[in-house]
Write a protein that holds these residues in place. Structure first.
Motif, PDB file in Angstrom:
ATOM      1  N   SER A  93      40.525  36.951  83.866  1.00 33.74           N
ATOM      2  CA  SER A  93      39.383  36.480  84.208  1.00 33.74           C
ATOM      3  C   SER A  93      38.099  37.189  83.401  1.00 33.74           C
ATOM      4  CB  SER A  93      39.295  37.017  85.462  1.00 33.74           C
ATOM      5  OG  SER A  93      40.344  36.568  86.554  1.00 33.74           O
ATOM      6  N   PHE A  94      38.468  38.485  82.887  1.00 33.36           N
ATOM      7  CA  PHE A  94      37.137  39.075  82.287  1.00 33.36           C
ATOM      8  C   PHE A  94      37.424  39.244  80.774  1.00 33.36           C
ATOM      9  CE2 PHE A  94      37.182  40.345  86.732  1.00 33.36           C
ATOM     10  CZ  PHE A  94      36.037  39.973  87.322  1.00 33.36           C
ATOM     11  N   GLY A  95      38.328  38.686  80.181  1.00 37.47           N
ATOM     12  CA  GLY A  95      38.555  38.761  78.707  1.00 37.47           C
ATOM     13  C   GLY A  95      39.079  40.083  78.209  1.00 37.47           C
ATOM     14  N   SER A  96      38.836  40.437  76.901  1.00 36.05           N
ATOM     15  CA  SER A  96      39.439  41.713  76.219  1.00 36.05           C
ATOM     16  C   SER A  96      38.424  42.820  76.230  1.00 36.05           C
ATOM     17  CB  SER A  96      39.900  41.273  75.070  1.00 36.05           C
ATOM     18  OG  SER A  96      38.941  40.948  74.187  1.00 36.05           O
ATOM     19  N   GLY A  97      37.283  42.783  76.871  1.00 38.05           N
ATOM     20  CA  GLY A  97      36.484  43.738  76.833  1.00 38.05           C
ATOM     21  C   GLY A  97      36.842  45.157  77.436  1.00 38.05           C
ATOM     22  N   ALA A  98      37.204  44.797  78.758  1.00 36.20           N
ATOM     23  CA  ALA A  98      37.717  46.146  79.505  1.00 36.20           C
ATOM     24  C   ALA A  98      38.986  46.280  78.689  1.00 36.20           C
ATOM     25  CB  ALA A  98      37.840  45.739  81.012  1.00 36.20           C
ATOM     26  N   GLY A  99      39.791  45.679  78.613  1.00 34.58           N
ATOM     27  CA  GLY A  99      41.138  46.044  77.947  1.00 34.58           C
ATOM     28  C   GLY A  99      41.038  46.943  76.932  1.00 34.58           C
ATOM     29  N   ALA A 100      40.013  46.399  75.817  1.00 29.04           N
ATOM     30  CA  ALA A 100      39.714  47.310  74.739  1.00 29.04           C
ATOM     31  C   ALA A 100      39.290  48.886  74.931  1.00 29.04           C
ATOM     32  CB  ALA A 100      38.782  46.396  73.941  1.00 29.04           C
ATOM     33  N   ARG A 101      38.597  48.830  76.079  1.00 25.20           N
ATOM     34  CA  ARG A 101      37.991  50.353  76.239  1.00 25.20           C
ATOM     35  C   ARG A 101      39.130  50.901  76.721  1.00 25.20           C
ATOM     36  NH1 ARG A 101      33.309  47.235  77.492  1.00 25.20           N
ATOM     37  NH2 ARG A 101      33.979  47.108  79.565  1.00 25.20           N
ATOM     38  N   LEU A 102      40.090  50.310  77.413  1.00 24.46           N
ATOM     39  CA  LEU A 102      41.153  51.206  78.224  1.00 24.46           C
ATOM     40  C   LEU A 102      42.377  51.659  77.192  1.00 24.46           C
ATOM     41  CD1 LEU A 102      42.134  49.406  81.594  1.00 24.46           C
ATOM     42  CD2 LEU A 102      41.722  51.928  81.294  1.00 24.46           C
ATOM     43  N   LYS A 103      42.498  50.669  76.205  1.00 21.03           N
ATOM     44  CA  LYS A 103      43.296  50.804  75.020  1.00 21.03           C
ATOM     45  C   LYS A 103      42.929  52.131  74.141  1.00 21.03           C
ATOM     46  CE  LYS A 103      45.515  46.515  74.347  1.00 21.03           C
ATOM     47  NZ  LYS A 103      45.510  45.140  73.266  1.00 21.03           N
ATOM     48  N   LEU A 104      41.418  52.393  74.142  1.00 19.83           N
ATOM     49  CA  LEU A 104      40.897  53.516  73.308  1.00 19.83           C
ATOM     50  C   LEU A 104      41.268  54.767  74.221  1.00 19.83           C
ATOM     51  CD1 LEU A 104      39.309  54.311  70.884  1.00 19.83           C
ATOM     52  CD2 LEU A 104      37.168  54.114  72.209  1.00 19.83           C
ATOM     53  N   ALA A 105      41.008  54.712  75.553  1.00 20.16           N
ATOM     54  CA  ALA A 105      41.262  55.807  76.325  1.00 20.16           C
ATOM     55  C   ALA A 105      42.710  56.180  76.296  1.00 20.16           C
ATOM     56  CB  ALA A 105      40.914  55.565  77.777  1.00 20.16           C
ATOM     57  N   LEU A 106      43.559  55.252  76.485  1.00 18.76           N
ATOM     58  CA  LEU A 106      45.151  55.421  76.197  1.00 18.76           C
ATOM     59  C   LEU A 106      45.274  56.035  75.233  1.00 18.76           C
ATOM     60  CD1 LEU A 106      48.007  55.115  77.658  1.00 18.76           C
ATOM     61  CD2 LEU A 106      47.866  52.751  76.792  1.00 18.76           C
ATOM     62  N   GLY A 107      44.848  55.729  73.950  1.00 18.48           N
ATOM     63  CA  GLY A 107      45.133  56.427  72.692  1.00 18.48           C
ATOM     64  C   GLY A 107      44.930  57.666  72.637  1.00 18.48           C
ATOM     65  N   PHE A 108      43.808  58.224  73.254  1.00 17.61           N
ATOM     66  CA  PHE A 108      43.394  59.487  73.036  1.00 17.61           C
ATOM     67  C   PHE A 108      44.304  60.305  73.948  1.00 17.61           C
ATOM     68  CE2 PHE A 108      39.209  58.147  71.778  1.00 17.61           C
ATOM     69  CZ  PHE A 108      39.056  58.949  70.463  1.00 17.61           C
ATOM     70  N   ALA A 109      44.773  59.787  75.092  1.00 20.43           N
ATOM     71  CA  ALA A 109      45.810  60.230  75.922  1.00 20.43           C
ATOM     72  C   ALA A 109      47.094  60.501  75.334  1.00 20.43           C
ATOM     73  CB  ALA A 109      46.086  59.479  77.318  1.00 20.43           C
ATOM     74  N   LEU A 110      47.531  59.386  74.557  1.00 23.98           N
ATOM     75  CA  LEU A 110      48.738  59.609  73.885  1.00 23.98           C
ATOM     76  C   LEU A 110      48.783  60.708  72.812  1.00 23.98           C
ATOM     77  CD1 LEU A 110      49.950  56.004  73.590  1.00 23.98           C
ATOM     78  CD2 LEU A 110      50.434  57.536  75.413  1.00 23.98           C
ATOM     79  N   LEU A 111      47.649  60.992  72.086  1.00 28.38           N
ATOM     80  CA  LEU A 111      47.400  61.858  71.042  1.00 28.38           C
ATOM     81  C   LEU A 111      47.637  63.353  71.807  1.00 28.38           C
ATOM     82  CD1 LEU A 111      44.606  60.349  69.064  1.00 28.38           C
ATOM     83  CD2 LEU A 111      47.148  60.735  68.453  1.00 28.38           C
ATOM     84  N   VAL A 112      46.847  63.501  72.690  1.00 24.98           N
ATOM     85  CA  VAL A 112      47.009  64.780  73.710  1.00 24.98           C
ATOM     86  C   VAL A 112      48.293  64.949  73.951  1.00 24.98           C
ATOM     87  CG1 VAL A 112      46.645  65.838  75.751  1.00 24.98           C
ATOM     88  CG2 VAL A 112      44.817  64.601  74.496  1.00 24.98           C
ATOM     89  N   ALA A 113      49.255  64.022  74.596  1.00 28.39           N
ATOM     90  CA  ALA A 113      50.554  64.247  75.085  1.00 28.39           C
ATOM     91  C   ALA A 113      51.483  64.545  73.751  1.00 28.39           C
ATOM     92  CB  ALA A 113      51.170  62.704  75.553  1.00 28.39           C
ATOM     93  N   SER A 114      51.116  63.929  72.548  1.00 30.01           N
ATOM     94  CA  SER A 114      52.175  64.238  71.354  1.00 30.01           C
ATOM     95  C   SER A 114      51.783  65.737  71.015  1.00 30.01           C
ATOM     96  CB  SER A 114      51.596  63.242  70.255  1.00 30.01           C
ATOM     97  OG  SER A 114      52.239  63.575  69.263  1.00 30.01           O
ATOM     98  N   SER A 115      50.545  66.257  70.940  1.00 27.42           N
ATOM     99  CA  SER A 115      49.971  67.469  70.618  1.00 27.42           C
ATOM    100  C   SER A 115      51.011  68.320  71.703  1.00 27.42           C
ATOM    101  CB  SER A 115      48.594  67.640  70.732  1.00 27.42           C
ATOM    102  OG  SER A 115      47.860  66.808  69.868  1.00 27.42           O
ATOM    103  N   ALA A 116      50.994  68.047  72.997  1.00 29.17           N
ATOM    104  CA  ALA A 116      51.555  68.924  73.891  1.00 29.17           C
ATOM    105  C   ALA A 116      53.174  69.152  73.873  1.00 29.17           C
ATOM    106  CB  ALA A 116      51.289  68.058  75.255  1.00 29.17           C
ATOM    107  N   ILE A 117      53.852  68.095  73.223  1.00 28.39           N
ATOM    108  CA  ILE A 117      55.086  68.191  73.001  1.00 28.39           C
ATOM    109  C   ILE A 117      55.237  69.188  71.906  1.00 28.39           C
ATOM    110  CG2 ILE A 117      57.466  66.847  72.147  1.00 28.39           C
ATOM    111  CD1 ILE A 117      56.325  64.528  73.906  1.00 28.39           C
ATOM    112  N   ALA A 118      54.431  68.698  71.038  1.00 27.87           N
ATOM    113  CA  ALA A 118      54.583  69.724  69.667  1.00 27.87           C
ATOM    114  C   ALA A 118      54.169  71.426  70.039  1.00 27.87           C
ATOM    115  CB  ALA A 118      53.414  69.163  68.649  1.00 27.87           C
ATOM    116  N   ALA A 119      53.235  71.482  70.839  1.00 23.51           N
ATOM    117  CA  ALA A 119      53.004  73.021  71.082  1.00 23.51           C
ATOM    118  C   ALA A 119      54.100  73.659  72.012  1.00 23.51           C
ATOM    119  CB  ALA A 119      51.671  72.665  72.014  1.00 23.51           C
ATOM    120  N   LYS A 120      54.817  72.544  72.858  1.00 18.15           N
ATOM    121  CA  LYS A 120      55.904  73.297  73.516  1.00 18.15           C
ATOM    122  C   LYS A 120      56.957  73.724  72.727  1.00 18.15           C
ATOM    123  CE  LYS A 120      58.770  71.923  77.586  1.00 18.15           C
ATOM    124  NZ  LYS A 120      58.984  70.778  78.465  1.00 18.15           N
TER     125      LYS A 120
END
Length: 294
Positions: A93-120
């Motif tokens: 219904s609303f196109g890719s604008g909202a999806g693009a912002r969510l993907k960016l936020a998800l990308g940062f979340a995944l980087l944090v998770a990757s760092s957490a595994i490495a730190a562990k």
């Protein structure tokens, strides 16, 4: 009707999905859009339907190996299925604008998770998930339900997150789960979640039968091989792979070029290897550092 290059891409992505539970939408959708020139909505729709046909095979392998937590699956699905359908409707219904912002936020979340595994791993706790008894996990019902709601909506909106986002959130809630249990539980809960999102995209999106068929033909054997390796591999071998996939996926979602992603992955693997060798020397004792006691 069948594209050999798309089939090969499906095989490689399927291998990653079977091995880690992640990477389906986060890797395949950008690959279809950037590498094959597929329209974003068509890429999301076809990728979701292909995932629906591929994930059950990996889930079946893990179920047989006993690396699935049914209680977690139940509460995740209760939240994810309705919200995934809503997300697919919003996407169309609303196109890719909202999806693009969510993907960016998800990308940062995944980087944090990757760092957490490495730190562990650096702190010598990479096998902490194996410390408890197999049945000692206490299920946090409402937080797990909330994870399903959030993850389902993001998957329906972007096709990304049925593995990667869910894996991150499960790691936060249940740090004692082994890598095999994380992958197995995630693959099983992803079946109804992706099914709801795929149904929404068949109705509201741009489903392409030929594109989906090519993805499935390549992806099914890849998922099977990856799941067999994941279910059998020791935790210490699966966790670095999880870290690398999270890192590469996160960097891709935040917009880093392919060359930068490759460099970052190589550096991460070298750092992990150095850390593992140092920890092994500490545990086994370095002959050069031993003090002779008279």
């Amino acid at each position: 009707m069948f594209d050999p290059l798309v089939m090969l891409s499906g095989l490689l992505v399927g291998l990653v999905v079977g091995l880690t539970g992640m990477g389906g939408g986060a890797l395949m959708t950008p690959l279809l859009v950037l590498g094959f020139g597929i329209e974003p909505l068509a890429a999301v729709s076809s990728d979701l339907v292909a995932s629906l046909l591929m994930k059950p095979l990996g889930a079946w392998v893990h179920w047989r190996r006993g690396t699935v937590r049914p209680g977690l699956v139940r509460w995740l699905v209760m939240g994810s299925v309705p919200s995934a359908f809503v997300g697919s409707f919003v996407s169309a219904s609303f196109g890719s604008g909202a999806g693009a912002r969510l993907k960016l936020a998800l990308g940062f979340a995944l980087l944090v998770a990757s760092s957490a595994i490495a730190a562990k791993a650096a702190m010598g706790q990479a096998r902490a998930g194996l410390d408890g008894a197999p049945d000692s996990l206490r299920i946090l019902k409402l937080p797990t339900l909330a994870v399903g709601v959030v993850g389902g909506f993001v998957v329906g909106l972007t096709s990304v997150g049925s593995g990667s986002l869910m894996m991150v959130l499960l790691l936060l809630l249940y740090p004692r789960l082994s890598a095999g249990e994380l992958v197995g539980t995630d693959l099983v809960q992803a079946i109804p979640l992706v099914g709801a999102a795929a149904l929404g995209h068949i109705i509201f999106g741009d489903f392409k039968l030929g594109l989906t068929s090519s993805l499935v033909i390549g992806g099914v054997p890849g998922v099977y091989i990856g799941a067999q390796l994941s279910a059998r591999a020791p935790d210490k071998h699966v966790r670095p792979i999880l870290m690398v996939v999270l890192l590469a996926t996160g960097l891709k979602l935040v917009g880093m070029p392919a060359l930068g992603i490759i460099g970052a992955v190589v550096l991460a693997l070298v750092a992990w290897l150095v850390t593992a060798l140092a920890r092994r020397r500490k545990l086994t004792g370095d002959p050069a550092s031993r003090t002779v006691v008279p």
